[in-house]
Design an enzyme around this catalytic site. Structure first.
Site, PDB file in Angstrom:
ATOM      1  N   TYR A 150       0.774  -1.149  -0.035  1.00  0.00           N
ATOM      2  CA  TYR A 150       0.086  -0.031   0.034  1.00  0.00           C
ATOM      3  C   TYR A 150       0.836   1.424  -0.225  1.00  0.00           C
ATOM      4  CZ  TYR A 150      -3.582   3.352   1.204  1.00  0.00           C
ATOM      5  OH  TYR A 150      -4.310   4.506   1.136  1.00  0.00           O
ATOM      6  N   TYR A 160      -2.263   5.038   9.385  1.00  0.00           N
ATOM      7  CA  TYR A 160      -1.677   3.436   8.792  1.00  0.00           C
ATOM      8  C   TYR A 160      -0.668   2.843   9.609  1.00  0.00           C
ATOM      9  CZ  TYR A 160      -1.827   0.141   5.161  1.00  0.00           C
ATOM     10  OH  TYR A 160      -1.769  -1.259   4.382  1.00  0.00           O
TER      11      TYR A 160
HETATM   12  P1  NAI Z   1      -7.925  -9.973   4.457  1.00  0.00           P
HETATM   13  O1  NAI Z   1      -8.054  -9.658   5.656  1.00  0.00           O
HETATM   14  O2  NAI Z   1      -8.811 -10.635   3.521  1.00  0.00           O
HETATM   15  O3  NAI Z   1      -6.420 -10.826   3.984  1.00  0.00           O
HETATM   16  C1  NAI Z   1      -5.381 -10.766   5.024  1.00  0.00           C
HETATM   17  C2  NAI Z   1      -5.075 -12.195   5.205  1.00  0.00           C
HETATM   18  O4  NAI Z   1      -3.720 -12.464   6.049  1.00  0.00           O
HETATM   19  C3  NAI Z   1      -6.179 -13.172   6.100  1.00  0.00           C
HETATM   20  O5  NAI Z   1      -6.589 -14.160   5.326  1.00  0.00           O
HETATM   21  C4  NAI Z   1      -5.463 -13.556   7.272  1.00  0.00           C
HETATM   22  O6  NAI Z   1      -5.921 -14.671   7.838  1.00  0.00           O
HETATM   23  C5  NAI Z   1      -4.046 -13.557   6.902  1.00  0.00           C
HETATM   24  N1  NAI Z   1      -2.788 -13.677   7.989  1.00  0.00           N
HETATM   25  C6  NAI Z   1      -2.957 -12.987   8.914  1.00  0.00           C
HETATM   26  N2  NAI Z   1      -2.079 -13.422   9.942  1.00  0.00           N
HETATM   27  C7  NAI Z   1      -1.314 -14.497   9.249  1.00  0.00           C
HETATM   28  C8  NAI Z   1      -0.377 -15.305   9.381  1.00  0.00           C
HETATM   29  N3  NAI Z   1       0.211 -15.150  10.584  1.00  0.00           N
HETATM   30  N4  NAI Z   1      -0.090 -16.407   8.748  1.00  0.00           N
HETATM   31  C9  NAI Z   1      -0.909 -16.471   7.371  1.00  0.00           C
HETATM   32  N5  NAI Z   1      -1.723 -15.842   7.049  1.00  0.00           N
HETATM   33  C10 NAI Z   1      -2.118 -14.719   8.113  1.00  0.00           C
HETATM   34  O7  NAI Z   1      -7.395  -8.681   3.564  1.00  0.00           O
HETATM   35  P2  NAI Z   1      -6.794  -8.018   2.095  1.00  0.00           P
HETATM   36  O8  NAI Z   1      -7.214  -6.557   2.163  1.00  0.00           O
HETATM   37  O9  NAI Z   1      -7.365  -9.045   1.036  1.00  0.00           O
HETATM   38  O10 NAI Z   1      -5.313  -8.222   2.510  1.00  0.00           O
HETATM   39  C11 NAI Z   1      -4.285  -8.882   1.628  1.00  0.00           C
HETATM   40  C12 NAI Z   1      -2.948  -7.910   1.531  1.00  0.00           C
HETATM   41  O11 NAI Z   1      -3.480  -6.965   0.731  1.00  0.00           O
HETATM   42  C13 NAI Z   1      -2.557  -7.555   2.713  1.00  0.00           C
HETATM   43  O12 NAI Z   1      -1.114  -7.637   2.663  1.00  0.00           O
HETATM   44  C14 NAI Z   1      -3.015  -6.107   2.790  1.00  0.00           C
HETATM   45  O13 NAI Z   1      -2.179  -5.247   3.524  1.00  0.00           O
HETATM   46  C15 NAI Z   1      -2.681  -5.479   1.215  1.00  0.00           C
HETATM   47  N6  NAI Z   1      -3.518  -4.624   0.910  1.00  0.00           N
HETATM   48  C16 NAI Z   1      -4.660  -4.161   1.323  1.00  0.00           C
HETATM   49  C17 NAI Z   1      -5.354  -3.222   1.006  1.00  0.00           C
HETATM   50  C18 NAI Z   1      -7.047  -3.046   1.512  1.00  0.00           C
HETATM   51  O14 NAI Z   1      -7.275  -1.627   1.482  1.00  0.00           O
HETATM   52  N7  NAI Z   1      -7.576  -4.064   1.783  1.00  0.00           N
HETATM   53  C19 NAI Z   1      -4.836  -2.086   0.117  1.00  0.00           C
HETATM   54  C20 NAI Z   1      -3.305  -2.461  -0.236  1.00  0.00           C
HETATM   55  C21 NAI Z   1      -2.961  -3.605   0.296  1.00  0.00           C
END
Ligand code: NAI
Length: 271
Positions: A150, A160
């Site tokens: 991000y 953030y």
């Molecule tokens: P999400 O909450 O659906 O996915 C985050 C995932 O990380 C979850 O499935 C969670 O179980 C997993 N996770 C957390 N701790 C973990 C661990 N110890 N081992 C394995 N998995 C673990 O949310 P999203 O948005 O799909 O996030 C995916 C990526 O996208 C992240 O890196 C997030 O920072 C990034 N991102 C998200 C944005 C947003 O606005 N949603 C914007 C830019 C980047």
């Protein structure tokens, strides 16, 4: 729509928590484009059960792994290799979590144990995924590895907090490992800097509505959706992007290159 962009390719998709997750949409797109893959998530996320529905839809299995545990990653890779019948062409790191954000701690009042957890889960786990894959020699030549970032890694978005630092580290790890993997296996490593997206991780951030709407009004194309991000990820896993590596690639509808938009000017006009 192009077809079978990922035909014959095998890989691992982390981070599908529910149907809003970027990784969830990516799994569906990758399946549609002919890939075979294993899904994984932290054991704790598995309890919610939704990922098993996705696995059914994608005709695959789920192997639990905490991405901060090298032991878990080794087990994940061994089992995935056996299930897929060979080495990997792609890895998706779609993992982020900050206890400080979850518990509302400001940047000037960080709990440092939690901050270390944020960095480990959200950034160092990317290094761990690649180090274990390299040591076990699990990547096929011309493979592709993607992490999600991000823009708070480069510019200040006060809400953030420690995730901004985690994302800066994540992007640096993509360059560091991209160099190694490029030299040794012609494997590319990139991060995608995605628009604010309505997911569990995204909307957990304080003031999400405001910065989601702000980004949408600034970007000439509007915010990029999770589906569009999934398509971009698939293109990075495909053979059409083989010389792109060590980059932080903006997937944000033009946000990062826009100073101000007419919509925002209107909002701040005195007339
Ligand atoms: P999400 O909450 O659906 O996915 C985050 C995932 O990380 C979850 O499935 C969670 O179980 C997993 N996770 C957390 N701790 C973990 C661990 N110890 N081992 C394995 N998995 C673990 O949310 P999203 O948005 O799909 O996030 C995916 C990526 O996208 C992240 O890196 C997030 O920072 C990034 N991102 C998200 C944005 C947003 O606005 N949603 C914007 C830019 C980047």
């Amino acid at each position: 729509m192009p077809e079978n962009l990922l035909k014959g390719k095998k890989g691992i998709i982390t981070g599908a928590l529910d149907e809003n997750s970027i990784a969830w949409k990516t799994a569906l797109k990758a399946k549609e484009q002919g890939a075979k893959f294993v899904l994984t998530n932290a054991p704790i996320a598995m309890r919610m059960g939704a990922i098993n529905e996705l696995a059914k839809e994608c005709d695959t299995i789920v192997i639990p792994a905490d991405a901060t545990s090298v032991e878990d990653l080794e087990k994940l890779y061994d089992e995935a290799k056996e299930y897929l019948g060979g080495n990997f062409d792609f890895l998706l790191h779609s993992i982020g979590m900050s206890p400080n954000i979850r518990k509302g701690r400001a940047y000037g009042d960080l709990n440092y144990d939690w901050a270390m957890k944020s960095y480990d889960v959200s950034a160092i786990s990317f290094h761990k995924m690649m180090q274990v894959a390299e040591k076990k020699d699990l990547m096929n030549e011309w493979g592709s590895i993607v992490g999600l970032s991000y823009i708070a890694s480069q510019r200040v978005f006060p809400f953030y907090t420690d995730m901004a630092d985690a994302k800066a580290l994540l992007e640096s790890i993509a360059r560091g490992f991209g160099y190694r993997f490029g030299k040794s296996k012609k494997v590319r490593v990139n991060t995608i800097s995605q628009s604010p997206t309505v997911t569990t991780a995204g909307s957990g951030i304080g003031g999400f509505d405001a910065f989601y709407n702000f980004a949408d009004s600034v970007s000439p194309l509007g915010n990029a959706s999770a589906e569009a991000c999934a398509e971009y990820i698939v293109s990075l896993f495909s053979d059409f992007t083989r010389m792109v590596t060590m980059q932080n690639l903006y997937h944000d509808g033009g946000y990062s290159s826009t100073g101000i938009s007419e919509e925002i000017m209107e909002k701040f006009s005195d007339k």
